[in-house]
Design a protein around this motif. Structure first.
Motif, mmCIF file in Angstrom:
data_model
loop_
_atom_site.group_PDB
_atom_site.id
_atom_site.type_symbol
_atom_site.label_atom_id
_atom_site.label_comp_id
_atom_site.label_asym_id
_atom_site.label_seq_id
_atom_site.Cartn_x
_atom_site.Cartn_y
_atom_site.Cartn_z
ATOM 1 N N LEU A 84 0.843 -1.202 0.000
ATOM 2 C CA LEU A 84 0.000 0.000 0.000
ATOM 3 C C LEU A 84 0.870 1.240 0.000
ATOM 4 O O LEU A 84 2.044 1.207 0.376
ATOM 5 N N GLY A 86 0.123 4.401 2.069
ATOM 6 C CA GLY A 86 -0.739 5.134 2.990
ATOM 7 C C GLY A 86 -0.702 6.613 2.604
ATOM 8 O O GLY A 86 0.047 7.010 1.705
ATOM 9 N N GLY A 87 -1.480 7.419 3.270
ATOM 10 C CA GLY A 87 -1.528 8.843 2.936
ATOM 11 C C GLY A 87 -0.122 9.437 2.935
ATOM 12 O O GLY A 87 0.600 9.311 3.917
ATOM 13 N N PHE A 174 -9.053 1.709 -0.923
ATOM 14 C CA PHE A 174 -9.673 1.511 0.396
ATOM 15 C C PHE A 174 -10.881 2.455 0.491
ATOM 16 O O PHE A 174 -10.901 3.409 1.241
ATOM 17 N N ARG A 188 -13.797 12.200 11.072
ATOM 18 C CA ARG A 188 -13.987 11.495 9.794
ATOM 19 C C ARG A 188 -15.423 11.629 9.289
ATOM 20 O O ARG A 188 -15.814 10.926 8.360
ATOM 21 N N HIS A 228 -15.368 1.468 7.685
ATOM 22 C CA HIS A 228 -14.564 0.562 8.502
ATOM 23 C C HIS A 228 -15.548 -0.252 9.329
ATOM 24 O O HIS A 228 -16.327 0.332 10.084
ATOM 25 N N MET A 285 -12.702 -3.629 5.313
ATOM 26 C CA MET A 285 -11.690 -3.267 6.308
ATOM 27 C C MET A 285 -12.319 -3.135 7.682
ATOM 28 O O MET A 285 -13.139 -2.235 7.911
ATOM 29 N N ASP A 320 -6.887 -2.535 9.326
ATOM 30 C CA ASP A 320 -6.488 -1.138 9.189
ATOM 31 C C ASP A 320 -5.004 -1.030 9.553
ATOM 32 O O ASP A 320 -4.374 -1.996 9.988
ATOM 33 N N MET A 347 -2.541 -5.254 7.349
ATOM 34 C CA MET A 347 -1.896 -4.042 6.833
ATOM 35 C C MET A 347 -0.732 -3.762 7.783
ATOM 36 O O MET A 347 -0.912 -3.199 8.869
ATOM 37 N N TRP A 459 -6.871 13.878 3.049
ATOM 38 C CA TRP A 459 -6.698 12.820 2.017
ATOM 39 C C TRP A 459 -6.506 13.439 0.638
ATOM 40 O O TRP A 459 -7.105 12.985 -0.340
ATOM 41 N N GLU A 517 -8.880 11.938 9.995
ATOM 42 C CA GLU A 517 -8.986 11.022 11.129
ATOM 43 C C GLU A 517 -9.070 11.763 12.452
ATOM 44 O O GLU A 517 -9.717 12.812 12.546
HETATM 45 C C1 GLC Z 1 -5.856 4.773 7.941
HETATM 46 C C2 GLC Z 1 -7.368 4.736 7.903
HETATM 47 C C3 GLC Z 1 -7.935 3.891 6.789
HETATM 48 C C4 GLC Z 1 -6.975 3.846 5.625
HETATM 49 C C5 GLC Z 1 -5.696 3.165 6.081
HETATM 50 C C6 GLC Z 1 -4.625 3.149 4.975
HETATM 51 O O1 GLC Z 1 -5.407 4.813 9.260
HETATM 52 O O2 GLC Z 1 -8.046 4.393 9.103
HETATM 53 O O3 GLC Z 1 -9.192 4.475 6.432
HETATM 54 O O4 GLC Z 1 -7.553 3.115 4.555
HETATM 55 O O5 GLC Z 1 -5.151 3.762 7.248
HETATM 56 O O6 GLC Z 1 -4.189 4.456 4.710
#
Ligand code: GLC
Length: 626
Positions: A84, A86-87, A174, A188, A228, A285, A320, A347, A459, A517
Motif C-alpha cells: 500500500l 498510505g496517505g 480503500f 472522519r 470501517h 476493512m 487497518d 496491513m 486525504w 482522522e
Molecule cells: C488509515 C485509515 C484507513 C486507511 C488506512 C490506509 O489509518 O483508518 O481508512 O484506509 O489507514 O491508509
C-alpha cells in the motif's frame, strides 16, 4: 373524434408507460448486475493453493507500506501479497503520474519473479479521486456526494477514479467508506455520505459498482473496500483533558468505543455492509474502533460469524493500518487473536518480517490452524483471480495508454457536476442569489476563496491534506468567479475581508483547515478566529453578503447564517471550484439536500434524524433552490 383521439392517446400513453418501466427495470438490472460471485473461481484457486508452501501462503496475507520498504527484494523473499501507499507514501521519484506508474511496475516485477509469480495487489486511499497523485481529478468528499442523493453520479465518480488509478497501475482502493457518522464532532464525518443508513446504503452500493464495474476482470475495474467495519461512526465521545493549545480537541471519538446493543448496531451500521456484500465488494476493512469494549479486529462474532457466516462475504478482510498491534500488548498474541477472529490480510506497514515469522510460528504451534490460513489465502486468491491477476496472458503492469484521460477535462466536467449537485443552499434572502454576471463589481473575501487545499480537505496529496496551493491542478472559487463574470465586471479580492466597500456584493468564503482522522475530532465545531474575522471585516461594507462554507461537517456558525443574505454549504468540493460558480450565477439551480442534521449548538451533539428530541437548526433533507 375527440373520444377516438383520446382512446388512441390513452393507449399510446399506456404503451409509453410500459416501455419506460421496462427501460427502468433494465437500467436498474444493468447497474445492479452483481459481479460474478467470487467462489466461482475456487477451482483455479484451490489448484494454486495446493502448490503453495506455508511461507508462500503467509506472504499473501501481508500488505506492507512501500514507504518502509528498504529493499524491494523483500517482496520476493517474503512472497508479499500486497503493497500500500498510505496517505503521503509517495514514490521516491516524486508524485507525478509517471513516478507512480514506474514505482508500481518496479514493485510488481519483484512479485512476478517469485516461484509462483503471484502479482501483488497495490492499495491506496482513493477516497475522492486518485487523490494521492498530482493533477488527478479530486472529487467532493462523501459528505458532499451524500447531499446529491445521486447514485448514478457516485457510480460515474467511482468509474473515473478507477481509470485514473489504473493509469498508475494501482488496482485496489480503500473505499467506499460506508460509515454512518452519528456525531459530527468526529474528524472522519466528511468521509461518510450521511447519518442516515439508507443514504449510505444507496450511495455505498453505487460506489462499489463504480469502482468494480460490471466485472472485476475488466482491466479498468479496481477492487473496492467497504470500511470501517463496523460502527466506526458510532463511537461515544470521550472528554480528553488536553492543554489549552488543544482546547479544540477536548473530545475524542476516532478509534473509540461504540457502545450499543446488537440490534442497534444492525439497524444503524450494518445495512451498508449487507448491500456492499450483495453488490460483490471484493474487500472489507475492519475498524480500529471497538464494539462494547472489544476491538473489531479481534471480534470473531463480527468478522466471521456475522460477516462471513450470516452475510456470506466471499472476499477478504484487510486490517487497518497497524490495527492488529492494538489487539493485544504482545504482538504475536495479537496476530493470533486477529487472524483466528477472521482477519485475512494484515496491513503491516513496517513490521512485516516480524509478522511473517510470528504467524509462521503460530501455525507451527497449532495456535492458528492451517485451515484458517487456507481460508484467508483462498479469499485473497479469489479476488486476484477475479481481477485477472492470475491470468498469464494479461500484463500486470500499469496501463500507460490511460495517461491521456488522467486528469482530463472530460473527467473534470463530471467532478464539476458533482460539485454543482453537492452544494446545499441554506439561506437566500431577497433573491440575493443567483449573482449577476454583469455586476459592476463583485468583491471576494477570505483565504479559502483561493485555496485548493482547503477546497479539497484531508486525504489530498498528503494524508492530512494541506491549506494553500497543493501544487495540484484545479480551479479555486475565486478563479471560478473570475471565469464566469462578463468582461466589464470587476472582481476584487482580499484575504482578510477588507476592501468590499462600494462593491455590488461580497462573496465571503470561509472554511476549516484540512484534517484527517482523529486530528479532526473537535468539541466546538466552529471556525477559527481568523475565518470569523474575514466575515466581520466584509460585513463592515454593509452590502449584500453571500457566505460559502467549506467544511467537513455542519459547523456551529449561527451569527454568520443570521448576518448573511445568502449562505451555501459547499462541504469539501475538491479541485473543480467552477461548479460552485455555476450555482452562484444560476447556471445550475441548487438542489443539494442536507445528508446530516445541522445542530443549533455544540451541546446538541450527537443529533440525528429520528432522535426523540430533534430540534436542529436545519433538518436532514433541508435545501433551498432558486
Ligand atoms: C488509515 C485509515 C484507513 C486507511 C488506512 C490506509 O489509518 O483508518 O481508512 O484506509 O489507514 O491508509
Amino acid at each position: 373524434m375527440t373520444k377516438r383521439i383520446c382512446s388512441v392517446q390513452s393507449g399510446t400513453i399506456l404503451v409509453l408507460v410500459i416501455c419506460l418501466s421496462l427501460l427502468q427495470i433494465s437500467c436498474r438490472m444493468m447497474t445492479s448486475t452483481k459481479v460474478k460471485p467470487l467462489h466461482s473461481y475456487d477451482n483455479q484457486v484451490q489448484a494454486l493453493l495446493a502448490k503453495m508452501t506455508l511461507e508462500e501462503k503467509i506472504g499473501q496475507m501481508i500488505q506492507l507500506d512501500q514507504e518502509f520498504l528498504k529493499d524491494p527484494q523483500d517482496i520476493a523473499t517474503y512472497f508479499i501479497g500486497s503493497i500500500l501507499s498510505g496517505g503521503g507514501s509517495d514514490p521516491k521519484a516524486g508524485n507525478s503520474l509517471k513516478a507512480w506508474a514506474d514505482m508500481y511496475d518496479g514493485y510488481q516485477k519483484y512479485a512476478l519473479k517469485t516461484r509462483l509469480g503471484i502479482p501483488i495487489l497495490y492499495g491506496v486511499d482513493a477516497v475522492h479521486g486518485h487523490n494521492n497523485v498530482l493533477n488527478a481529478v479530486v472529487f467532493p468528499h462523501n459528505i458532499g456526494m451524500g447531499c446529491t442523493r445521486d447514485p448514478d453520479l457516485v457510480r460515474k465518480v467511482g468509474r473515473i477514479t478507477a481509470i485514473e488509478m489504473r493509469a498508475t497501475g494501482v488496482q485496489w482502493t480503500f473505499a467506499p467508506c460506508v460509515t454512518v457518522p452519528r456525531d459530527d464532532r468526529w474528524g472522519r464525518t466528511y468521509e461518510g455520505f450521511s447519518e442516515d443508513p439508507a443514504i449510505v446504503d444507496m450511495l455505498g452500493e453505487a460506489a462499489v459498482q463504480g469502482f468494480q464495474g460490471k466485472d472485476l476482470f475488466d482491466p479498468l475495474s479496481v477492487a473496492a473496500c467497504a470500511k470501517h467495519y463496523i460502527g466506526d461512526g458510532g463511537t461515544r465521545a470521550q472528554i480528553v483533558e488536553g492543554d489549552a493549545a488543544q482546547s479544540s480537541r477536548r473530545v475524542r471519538l476516532d478509534q473509540g468505543d461504540t457502545v450499543i446493543d446488537e440490534a442497534g448496531l444492525r439497524a444503524i451500521h450494518l445495512p451498508p455492509y449487507i448491500t456492499a456484500v450483495n453488490a460483490g465488494v471484493a474487500t472489507i476493512m475492519p475498524s480500529f474502533s471497538s464494539w462494547n469494549g472489544l476491538k473489531c479486529s479481534a471480534s470473531k462474532r463480527l468478522l466471521t460469524e456475522i460477516l462471513k457466516g450470516e452475510l456470506g462475504f466471499e472476499g477478504f478482510l484487510i486490517s487497518d493500518y497497524r490495527a492488529i498491534d492494538q489487539v493485544h500488548p504482545d504482538y504475536k498474541t495479537a496476530i493470533g487473536i486477529s487472524i483466528n477472529a477472521g482477519m485475512d490480510m494484515g496491513m503491516i506497514p513496517s513490521k512485516y518480517k516480524e509478522f511473517f515469522q510470528n504467524l509462521k510460528e503460530l501455525v507451527q504451534e497449532g495456535v492458528v490452524p492451517i485451515s484458517r490460513i487456507d481460508d484467508a489465502v483462498t479469499r485473497i486468491l479469489r479476488v486476484k483471480c477475479a481481477m485477472g491477476l492470475l491470468d498469464k496472458d494479461r500484463s500486470q503492469l500499469a496501463d500507460r495508454s490511460l495517461w491521456d484521460s488522467f486528469g482530463s477535462d472530460e473527467h473534470r466536467q463530471v467532478a464539476r457536476q458533482a460539485v454543482r449537485e453537492s452544494l446545499v443552499l441554506l439561506k437566500n434572502e431577497n433573491k440575493t442569489l443567483p449573482l449577476s454576471k454583469e455586476a459592476k463589481r463583485i468583491h471576494v473575501a477570505g483565504n479559502s476563496a483561493d485555496n485548493i487545499g482547503v477546497q479539497c480537505g484531508g486525504w489530498t496529496i498528503d494524508w492530512q491534506g494541506k491549506s494553500g496551493e497543493v501544487t495540484t491542478s484545479g480551479t479555486t472559487i475565486l478563479g471560478a468567479i473570475r471565469n464566469t463574470v462578463s468582461a466589464d465586471t470587476r472582481v476584487t479580492y482580499s484575504e482578510d475581508g477588507t476592501g468590499a466597500d462600494g462593491a455590488d456584493i461580497v462573496v465571503v468564503v470561509v472554511g476549516e483547515k484540512p484534517y484527517a482522522e482523529g486530528f479532526g475530532d473537535s468539541a466546538d465545531l466552529t471556525l477559527s478566529s481568523d475565518e470569523k474575522a474575514v466575515f466581520a471585516n466584509a460585513k463592515k461594507a454593509d452590502i449584500p453578503t453571500v457566505v460559502i462554507l467549506l467544511s467537513g461537517r455542519p459547523l456551529i456558525v449561527p451569527n454568520m447564517i443570521v448576518q448573511s443574505d445568502a449562505f451555501v454549504a459547499a462541504w469539501l468540493p475538491g479541485t473543480e471550484g467552477q461548479g460552485v460558480a455555476d450555482v452562484l450565477f444560476g447556471d445550475f439551480k441548487p438542489r443539494g439536500k442536507l445528508s446530516f442534521s445541522w445542530a443549533r449548538s455544540a451541546d446538541q451533539h450527537p443529533i440525528n434524524v429520528g432522535d426523540e428530541e430533534y430540534d436542529p437548526l436545519f433538518e436532514l433533507g433541508f435545501g433551498l433552490s432558486f
